[in-house]
Design a protein around this motif. Structure first.
Motif, short mmCIF file in Angstrom:
data_model
loop_
_atom_site.label_atom_id
_atom_site.label_comp_id
_atom_site.label_asym_id
_atom_site.label_seq_id
_atom_site.Cartn_x
_atom_site.Cartn_y
_atom_site.Cartn_z
N ILE A 124 33.69 9.07 49.13
CA ILE A 124 32.79 8.31 47.64
C ILE A 124 31.69 8.14 48.22
O ILE A 124 32.04 6.86 49.05
N TYR A 178 31.77 13.54 47.41
CA TYR A 178 31.18 12.96 46.11
C TYR A 178 30.40 11.47 46.25
O TYR A 178 30.51 10.50 46.46
N ALA A 232 29.33 8.84 44.17
CA ALA A 232 29.32 8.43 43.59
C ALA A 232 30.52 8.79 42.86
O ALA A 232 31.52 9.51 42.35
N PRO A 233 31.18 6.92 42.50
CA PRO A 233 33.04 7.47 41.79
C PRO A 233 32.37 8.16 40.53
O PRO A 233 33.52 8.50 39.93
N THR A 234 31.73 7.90 39.39
CA THR A 234 31.23 8.55 38.39
C THR A 234 31.19 10.22 38.43
O THR A 234 31.06 11.06 37.58
N ARG A 235 30.89 10.93 40.14
CA ARG A 235 30.65 11.56 40.10
C ARG A 235 31.85 12.95 40.12
O ARG A 235 32.04 14.24 40.48
N ARG A 256 39.69 12.30 36.78
CA ARG A 256 40.83 10.54 37.07
C ARG A 256 41.69 11.12 37.53
O ARG A 256 42.92 11.59 37.55
#
Length: 88
Positions: free
Chosen positions: A52, A74, A76-79, A83
């Motif tokens: 990430i 990924y 970014a974590p939001t990508r 979860r």
């Protein structure tokens, strides 16, 4: 408690007083990347690796170190599409 694999010795650590000594050793020791990934996969049952952040170097290194074990990239974590639950 969730373990952390230290790159300096490729062992799982569960907290405690050893972190100061481990972090000091990490500054002057080689990174045991393949051994650390092997510990994560074989001893801690990690089935996928996530890289990430910018670039994809770590995912590529993981794919070469453990062929057949998925390594995902990924930006970014939001990508990250799902979860991952953290063990309690």
């Amino acid at each position: 408690m969730l373990p952390v694999v230290a790159n300096v010795d490729a062992r799982a650590h569960y907290g405690g007083s050893q972190w100061q000594e481990l972090s000091t050793r990490q500054l002057v020791s080689r990174v045991r990347w393949v051994e650390s990934l092997t510990t994560l996969h074989e001893e801690l049952d990690c089935t996928d690796f996530l890289d990430i952040g910018p670039g994809g170097t770590l995912a590529g290194l993981a794919r070469r170190a453990l062929p057949g074990v998925p390594a995902h990239k990924y930006g970014a974590p939001t990508r990250v599409p799902v979860r991952v639950p953290v063990a309690a």
